[in-house]
Write a protein that holds these residues in place. Structure first.
Motif, PDB file in Angstrom:
ATOM      1  N   ILE A 122       0.591   4.050  -3.042  1.00  0.00           N
ATOM      2  CA  ILE A 122       0.222   5.443  -2.737  1.00  0.00           C
ATOM      3  C   ILE A 122       1.312   6.389  -3.241  1.00  0.00           C
ATOM      4  CG2 ILE A 122      -0.079   7.109  -0.868  1.00  0.00           C
ATOM      5  CD1 ILE A 122      -1.589   4.874   0.657  1.00  0.00           C
ATOM      6  N   LYS A 123       2.556   6.061  -2.967  1.00  0.00           N
ATOM      7  CA  LYS A 123       3.668   6.900  -3.422  1.00  0.00           C
ATOM      8  C   LYS A 123       3.711   6.951  -4.950  1.00  0.00           C
ATOM      9  CE  LYS A 123       7.732   8.983  -2.787  1.00  0.00           C
ATOM     10  NZ  LYS A 123       7.676  10.419  -2.850  1.00  0.00           N
ATOM     11  N   LYS A 178       1.245   6.482  -7.120  1.00  0.00           N
ATOM     12  CA  LYS A 178       0.121   7.244  -7.676  1.00  0.00           C
ATOM     13  C   LYS A 178       0.267   8.739  -7.407  1.00  0.00           C
ATOM     14  CE  LYS A 178      -3.440   3.887  -8.275  1.00  0.00           C
ATOM     15  NZ  LYS A 178      -4.789   4.027  -8.721  1.00  0.00           N
ATOM     16  N   ARG A 179       0.860   9.117  -6.283  1.00  0.00           N
ATOM     17  CA  ARG A 179       1.087  10.544  -6.003  1.00  0.00           C
ATOM     18  C   ARG A 179       2.156  11.124  -6.925  1.00  0.00           C
ATOM     19  NH1 ARG A 179       1.124  10.936   0.577  1.00  0.00           N
ATOM     20  NH2 ARG A 179      -1.124  10.743   0.844  1.00  0.00           N
ATOM     21  N   THR A 192       0.829  -1.203   0.000  1.00  0.00           N
ATOM     22  CA  THR A 192       0.000   0.000   0.000  1.00  0.00           C
ATOM     23  C   THR A 192       0.863   1.252   0.000  1.00  0.00           C
ATOM     24  OG1 THR A 192      -1.735  -1.204   1.173  1.00  0.00           O
ATOM     25  CG2 THR A 192      -1.864   1.196   1.206  1.00  0.00           C
ATOM     26  N   LEU A 193       1.901   1.272   0.798  1.00  0.00           N
ATOM     27  CA  LEU A 193       2.840   2.393   0.827  1.00  0.00           C
ATOM     28  C   LEU A 193       3.398   2.664  -0.566  1.00  0.00           C
ATOM     29  CD1 LEU A 193       4.914   4.307   2.433  1.00  0.00           C
ATOM     30  CD2 LEU A 193       6.385   2.291   2.433  1.00  0.00           C
TER      31      LEU A 193
END
Length: 179
Positions: free
Chosen positions: A25-26, A28-29, A21-22
């Motif tokens: 998220i990184k 996609k950001r 997940t980490l």
């Protein structure tokens, strides 16, 4: 963050989901446009997260090392009664087959399919042990394995983003395994 996670008895099983997940998220950001999200950008994101991965893995290993040092890696005999968890004492093939069925039940519950009801694995004689491969209940885990394989192939054909999102879902699915 890590300390709070590791104070949970089953935290070590959550680490793959946390790391996946980490990473997503990184990714996609950093790559907001879908056209930028490809395998190259994903691996570049992973490379930049190596210090965080190392930190999380280090604390996980310290946690396990502490458990080994204080001799708390195993559950003492007699602590879990058969009425609380009749599967705890299973060994070998019976344990593997029964836990495959339990994993299928947990996976079904994760997608709102609940053939058994609440607290099934803790009810005495609620679910009979699976003793050999001829048990028809083993069709449930087989169907799940086939489904996971088919979805994995479909995601791989759709590209990096679909495959990575599916990998995150599978990482969290690992936390369902009834230890």
């Amino acid at each position: 963050e890590i300390g709070g996670l590791l104070c949970s008895e089953t935290a070590i099983f959550q680490l793959p989901g946390v790391l996946a997940t980490l990473t997503v998220i990184k990714w996609k950001r950093d790559y907001a446009r879908k056209t930028e999200r490809n395998w190259t950008s994903f691996f570049f994101t992973m490379a930049r997260l190596i210090p965080r991965y190392a930190t999380i893995i280090f604390f996980g290993l310290v946690y396990l090392g502490g458990r080994k040092y204080f001799d708390t890696l195993s559950i003492p005999d007699g602590l879990i009664r058969p009425a609380e968890n009749p599967f705890y004492s299973l060994t070998g093939k019976t344990r593997m087959l029964t836990y495959a069925l339990l994993l299928a039940i947990h996976t079904g519950k994760a997608v709102l399919i609940d053939p058994i009801g609440f607290s099934h694995e803790y009810g005495f004689e609620c679910i009979r042990n699976v003793v050999d491969m001829s048990d028809a209940r083993l069709l449930a885990p087989l169907a799940i394995y086939i489904g996971i394989g088919l979805v994995t192939l479909l995601c791989c054909r759709r590209g990096a983003e679909a495959t990575v999102m599916w990998a995150v879902a599978l990482a969290w699915l690992l936390t369902l395994f009834p230890v």
